[in-house]
Design a protein around this motif. Structure first.
Motif, PDB file in Angstrom:
ATOM      1  N   GLU A  34       7.388  -1.935  -0.928  1.00 45.05           N
ATOM      2  CA  GLU A  34       6.645  -1.818   0.140  1.00 45.05           C
ATOM      3  C   GLU A  34       7.154  -2.820   1.196  1.00 45.05           C
ATOM      4  OE1 GLU A  34       2.811  -0.200   0.135  1.00 45.05           O
ATOM      5  OE2 GLU A  34       2.890  -0.039   2.467  1.00 45.05           O
ATOM      6  N   LYS A  54      -8.299   0.301   2.640  1.00 43.27           N
ATOM      7  CA  LYS A  54      -8.839   0.258   3.773  1.00 43.27           C
ATOM      8  C   LYS A  54     -10.388   0.385   3.883  1.00 43.27           C
ATOM      9  CE  LYS A  54      -4.805   2.698   5.527  1.00 43.27           C
ATOM     10  NZ  LYS A  54      -4.043   4.023   5.800  1.00 43.27           N
ATOM     11  N   CYS A  83      -2.510  -2.937  -0.134  1.00 43.98           N
ATOM     12  CA  CYS A  83      -2.056  -1.856  -0.725  1.00 43.98           C
ATOM     13  C   CYS A  83      -1.687  -1.706  -2.223  1.00 43.98           C
ATOM     14  CB  CYS A  83      -1.384  -0.940   0.345  1.00 43.98           C
ATOM     15  SG  CYS A  83      -2.173  -0.660   1.836  1.00 43.98           S
ATOM     16  N   ASN A  91      -3.413   3.944   9.320  1.00 41.45           N
ATOM     17  CA  ASN A  91      -2.558   2.330   9.417  1.00 41.45           C
ATOM     18  C   ASN A  91      -2.660   1.553  10.519  1.00 41.45           C
ATOM     19  OD1 ASN A  91      -1.869   3.629   7.240  1.00 41.45           O
ATOM     20  ND2 ASN A  91       0.551   3.122   7.307  1.00 41.45           N
ATOM     21  N   PHE A 119      -1.041   9.540   9.042  1.00 42.70           N
ATOM     22  CA  PHE A 119      -1.860   8.053   9.116  1.00 42.70           C
ATOM     23  C   PHE A 119      -1.053   7.039   9.473  1.00 42.70           C
ATOM     24  CE2 PHE A 119       0.259   8.864   4.865  1.00 42.70           C
ATOM     25  CZ  PHE A 119       1.065   7.786   4.817  1.00 42.70           C
ATOM     26  N   SER A 122      -4.250   3.304   0.355  1.00 46.42           N
ATOM     27  CA  SER A 122      -4.921   3.451   1.589  1.00 46.42           C
ATOM     28  C   SER A 122      -6.588   3.387   1.287  1.00 46.42           C
ATOM     29  CB  SER A 122      -4.707   4.673   2.413  1.00 46.42           C
ATOM     30  OG  SER A 122      -3.695   4.617   3.238  1.00 46.42           O
ATOM     31  N   VAL A 132      -1.730   7.023  -1.033  1.00 46.05           N
ATOM     32  CA  VAL A 132      -0.393   7.666  -1.530  1.00 46.05           C
ATOM     33  C   VAL A 132      -0.114   7.346  -2.834  1.00 46.05           C
ATOM     34  CG1 VAL A 132       0.365   8.228   0.905  1.00 46.05           C
ATOM     35  CG2 VAL A 132       0.905   5.922  -0.287  1.00 46.05           C
ATOM     36  N   ILE A 142       7.977   4.877   0.018  1.00 45.09           N
ATOM     37  CA  ILE A 142       7.815   3.606  -0.795  1.00 45.09           C
ATOM     38  C   ILE A 142       8.761   3.697  -1.917  1.00 45.09           C
ATOM     39  CG2 ILE A 142       6.157   1.715  -1.656  1.00 45.09           C
ATOM     40  CD1 ILE A 142       4.275   2.737   0.458  1.00 45.09           C
TER      41      ILE A 142
END
Ligand code: GLN
Length: 337
Positions: free
Chosen positions: A185, A93, A220, A141, A122, A90, A286, A54
């Motif tokens: 992203e 999540k 994210c 993901n 992931f 992440s 990340v 990214i």
């Protein structure tokens, strides 16, 4: 404050003192000294690299390093930069999953995308193919995008509000999207779109996979500092009640399932190694953040952008492991009676 007695439980050496390993005897542990010692020990560690798949993440200051511990009775201990924000990535999540579990029950996760570890990276396409989307986990993901697609709301706006309001409650303040991260992203998330389309093809996402990917990308990109992440972790550690604001964010019944999937896949394919070292359910992103939960005791978080090959922050892993173990945080470490 410190105990140097010989009959201590779970003895360990912290900043030159032997202290008790039972965190419930918090008065016996100089938590502040433990946190500061870990900061000093790792602040010059120069390993790993920022995520660069990214593009905007590659530009984040690699030296940024902050650690925060928040106990379930709301005490805050910190070292380093606890105010600078990185994107949550992440780690989001966990909290989107919490929203879905709270609104639709914990079974929808096991029924829809499963809770086993994939043992793959992931964003693995192979993992979806291997299990036809059935044995994913909401912490990687494909499972995470499927989870986002399950958030209630009649419009994208309403779905987003349900997500961000949940994050705000966990963090105890209003969080905002880092638009530069989101734009970067969103322009490069073709792989996540492919994961979502595959999950859709296997019937694990019911509708609008590309929209779900976009909302996932936005979640994210939410900016958080180390204190926000530690507050979020402490809320989980405290059975769903934010120990800083006093607000009940989610019901305590869903906490065991949340922590179980974090333990299974929170650090992706290195989750077993992490659990072996710490015993703590945790989640990395990340962007460089990691949070970990010592149930009933404390939440801990650290931010440091350089990652290892599995995508987990190197300094954050080391600092959290040292501190959590020094504070007696491992739930798999019972003292013999
Ligand atoms: N937004 C990132 C992605 O989907 C999150 C991944 C991560 O933090 N491991 O690739």
């Amino acid at each position: 404050m410190m105990s140097c007695k010989k009959f201590i439980i779970g003895k360990m050496l912290v900043a030159g003192f032997i202290v008790t390993g039972l965190f419930t005897q918090a008065h016996a542990i100089d938590v502040d000294a433990v946190v500061k010692a870990a900061y000093e020990k790792y602040k010059d560690l120069d390993e790993g690299a920022n995520a660069d798949y990214i593009p905007a993440l590659a530009k984040v200051d690699s030296n940024l390093f902050g650690i925060v511990v928040i106990t379930t009775d709301g005490k805050i201990y910190s070292a380093g930069d606890v105010a600078s924000e990185v994107s949550i990535q992440s780690i989001s999540k966990v909290f989107t999953m919490a929203r879905v579990m709270e609104d639709s029950g914990t079974e929808v996760i096991t029924e829809n995308m499963g809770v086993d570890a994939t043992g793959q990276v992931f964003n693995s396409i192979v993992a979806i193919e291997q299990y036809q989307g059935q044995e994913m986990n909401p912490m990687v993901n494909p499972g995470a995008i499927a989870t986002t697609s399950m958030v209630k709301g009649s419009s994208e706006k309403e779905i987003w509000k349900n997500i961000i309001d949940t994050y705000d409650d966990f963090a105890g303040r209003k969080l905002t999207v880092m638009e530069d991260i989101y734009t970067s992203e969103a322009a490069t998330n073709q792989r996540n779109q492919a994961l979502a389309m595959l999950m859709y093809a296997y019937g694990r996402i019911e509708k609008a996979p590309i929209e779900a990917t976009d909302i996932y990308t936005r979640q994210c990109s939410v900016g958080v500092n180390a204190k926000d992440l530690a507050t979020m972790a402490a809320t989980l550690a405290n059975g769903g009640k934010n120990p800083v604001t006093g607000k009940t964010v989610v019901s305590h019944e869903i906490i065991p399932e949340i922590l179980a999937v974090m333990a299974t896949a929170g650090l992706y394919d290195d989750s077993g190694q992490w659990l072996y070292k710490t015993g703590l359910p945790a989640k990395s992103g990340v962007g460089g953040g990691i949070l970990a939960v010592s149930p009933g005791k404390f939440g801990i978080a650290a931010i440091s952008p350089p990652l290892d090959a599995a995508g987990n922050s190197i300094r954050a892993q080391r600092a959290i492991a040292d501190i959590a173990n020094a504070l007696g945080g491992n739930p798999y470490d019972p003292a013999p009676k």
